[in-house]
Design a protein around this motif. Structure first.
Motif, mmCIF file in Angstrom:
data_model
loop_
_atom_site.group_PDB
_atom_site.id
_atom_site.type_symbol
_atom_site.label_atom_id
_atom_site.label_comp_id
_atom_site.label_asym_id
_atom_site.label_seq_id
_atom_site.Cartn_x
_atom_site.Cartn_y
_atom_site.Cartn_z
ATOM 1 N N SER A 1 107.318 23.751 -29.004
ATOM 2 C CA SER A 1 106.737 24.854 -29.607
ATOM 3 C C SER A 1 107.165 26.179 -29.631
ATOM 4 N N LEU A 2 107.525 26.257 -28.143
ATOM 5 C CA LEU A 2 107.745 27.672 -27.906
ATOM 6 C C LEU A 2 109.351 28.073 -28.454
ATOM 7 N N ALA A 3 109.965 27.140 -28.604
ATOM 8 C CA ALA A 3 111.487 27.392 -28.795
ATOM 9 C C ALA A 3 111.877 28.381 -29.896
ATOM 10 N N PHE A 4 110.893 28.382 -30.863
ATOM 11 C CA PHE A 4 111.343 29.181 -31.854
ATOM 12 C C PHE A 4 111.461 30.791 -31.679
ATOM 13 N N ASP A 5 111.014 31.019 -30.534
ATOM 14 C CA ASP A 5 111.351 32.500 -30.151
ATOM 15 C C ASP A 5 112.075 32.440 -28.725
ATOM 16 N N LYS B 1 103.085 37.065 -16.099
ATOM 17 C CA LYS B 1 103.871 36.773 -17.186
ATOM 18 C C LYS B 1 103.309 36.624 -18.620
ATOM 19 N N ALA B 2 102.268 35.987 -18.380
ATOM 20 C CA ALA B 2 101.646 35.809 -19.867
ATOM 21 C C ALA B 2 100.930 37.221 -20.235
ATOM 22 N N LYS B 3 100.284 37.883 -19.222
ATOM 23 C CA LYS B 3 99.812 39.269 -19.917
ATOM 24 C C LYS B 3 100.848 40.288 -20.368
ATOM 25 N N LYS B 4 101.772 40.028 -19.489
ATOM 26 C CA LYS B 4 103.196 40.995 -19.937
ATOM 27 C C LYS B 4 103.566 40.656 -21.565
ATOM 28 N N GLU B 5 103.494 39.282 -21.783
ATOM 29 C CA GLU B 5 103.880 38.902 -23.129
ATOM 30 C C GLU B 5 102.994 38.777 -24.246
ATOM 31 N N ALA B 6 101.699 39.197 -23.866
ATOM 32 C CA ALA B 6 100.569 38.870 -25.006
ATOM 33 C C ALA B 6 100.817 39.672 -26.332
ATOM 34 N N PRO B 7 101.274 41.002 -25.910
ATOM 35 C CA PRO B 7 101.414 42.054 -27.465
ATOM 36 C C PRO B 7 102.301 41.169 -28.142
ATOM 37 N N LYS B 8 103.629 40.699 -27.793
ATOM 38 C CA LYS B 8 104.665 40.137 -28.389
ATOM 39 C C LYS B 8 104.021 38.900 -29.115
ATOM 40 N N VAL B 9 103.324 38.002 -28.134
ATOM 41 C CA VAL B 9 102.747 37.019 -28.644
ATOM 42 C C VAL B 9 101.784 37.222 -30.015
ATOM 43 N N GLU B 10 101.166 37.713 -29.786
ATOM 44 C CA GLU B 10 100.047 38.325 -30.808
ATOM 45 C C GLU B 10 100.688 38.665 -31.896
ATOM 46 N N GLN B 11 101.838 39.450 -32.019
ATOM 47 C CA GLN B 11 102.547 39.597 -33.228
ATOM 48 C C GLN B 11 103.173 38.571 -33.923
ATOM 49 N N ARG C 1 95.376 27.788 -42.280
ATOM 50 C CA ARG C 1 95.354 27.042 -41.052
ATOM 51 C C ARG C 1 94.854 27.780 -39.837
ATOM 52 N N HIS C 2 94.496 27.024 -39.001
ATOM 53 C CA HIS C 2 94.004 27.712 -37.718
ATOM 54 C C HIS C 2 95.461 27.947 -36.712
ATOM 55 N N ILE C 3 95.634 28.950 -36.396
ATOM 56 C CA ILE C 3 97.139 29.102 -35.651
ATOM 57 C C ILE C 3 96.656 28.895 -34.081
ATOM 58 N N CYS C 4 97.004 28.012 -33.329
ATOM 59 C CA CYS C 4 96.692 27.699 -31.923
ATOM 60 C C CYS C 4 97.547 28.907 -31.108
ATOM 61 N N SER C 5 96.734 29.097 -29.921
ATOM 62 C CA SER C 5 97.629 30.047 -29.078
ATOM 63 C C SER C 5 98.708 29.798 -28.452
ATOM 64 N N PRO C 6 99.999 30.515 -28.817
ATOM 65 C CA PRO C 6 101.060 30.147 -28.054
ATOM 66 C C PRO C 6 100.935 30.588 -26.449
ATOM 67 N N MET C 7 100.075 31.560 -26.222
ATOM 68 C CA MET C 7 100.006 31.951 -25.090
ATOM 69 C C MET C 7 99.311 30.696 -24.157
ATOM 70 N N ALA C 8 98.576 30.116 -24.416
ATOM 71 C CA ALA C 8 97.940 28.788 -24.018
ATOM 72 C C ALA C 8 99.338 27.813 -23.390
#
Length: 207
Positions: free
Chosen positions: A19-23, A121-131, A143-150
């Motif tokens: 799931s995360l591999a796209f980025d 690490k998650a907090k640091k990446e949060a702005p990028k993930v939200e984008q 569709r509901h987009i589930c949180s990559p942060m989770a």
């Protein structure tokens, strides 16, 4: 009820990594190795409640190729770590991940360190993930987009705990286990579980 066994953990980590591999750009040299069962090298404690894991597995056992997996969001919401994809509750996350081990367990400092490292690490990446999420919402408005942060939190905590398996518990006499340890120092640790899951599927096909 499906219990949270090492096999289920491997499926969770493989699903999250895909799931995360796209980025994530994975170096070519990290895609060629195959591995023995990593849990024969080190068997970390199970960090989540079986009932919650079973519930989330049952609800979210299918993934969309272009969207983040939803099992992790279910896990962090049910435990309260990342309630409704809002702020991370650091104290509760520490409590959730270490509650299944004894206070004086050799694993306790490993879990605490991994959790703190991964939440930072998650907090640091949060702005990028939200984008990323906003782009997906625009592409899939219905569709509901589930949180990559989770997924990042689940993948990071579990793989970091495994990666830092206490020396006294890691099988250093098996060359294949040392291959895993060396690989994890240079490549995304989740690949160990992805490649292992792939091998297990191949074995079942051949039987």
């Amino acid at each position: 009820m499906q219990k949270f066994t090492p096999a289920v953990l491997a499926i969770l980590l493989a699903s999250v990594f895909i799931s995360l591999a796209f980025d994530e750009v994975v170096p070519e040299h990290c895609t060629k190795d195959t591995f023995c069962n990593p849990f024969k090298c080190c068997r970390p404690p199970l960090l989540l409640d079986n009932e919650i894991v079973s519930e989330c597995l049952a609800k979210h056992n299918q993934t969309h190729p272009k969207l983040p997996e939803c099992m992790s969001e279910c896990l962090v919401n049910r435990t309260g770590i990342y309630e409704d994809s809002q702020d991370i509750d650091d104290k509760l996350a520490l409590k959730v991940f270490k509650d299944n081990v004894a206070a004086k367990s050799i694993w306790t400092p490993v879990i605490v360190s991994a959790t703190k490292e991964c939440l930072a690490k998650a907090k640091k990446e949060a702005p990028k993930v939200e984008q990323q999420v906003e782009k997906l919402r625009a592409e899939f408005p219905k569709r509901h987009i589930c949180s990559p942060m989770a997924g990042m939190i689940m993948e990071c905590v579990h793989t970091t705990v495994y990666k830092n398996c206490p020396a006294s518990l890691f099988n250093t006499t098996n060359p294949k286990c040392m291959q895993i340890k060396n690989f994890m120092s240079k490549c995304p640790p989740s690949l160990v579980f992805v490649r292992q899951e792939s091998q297990e599927k191949d074995k079942k096909v051949k039987q």
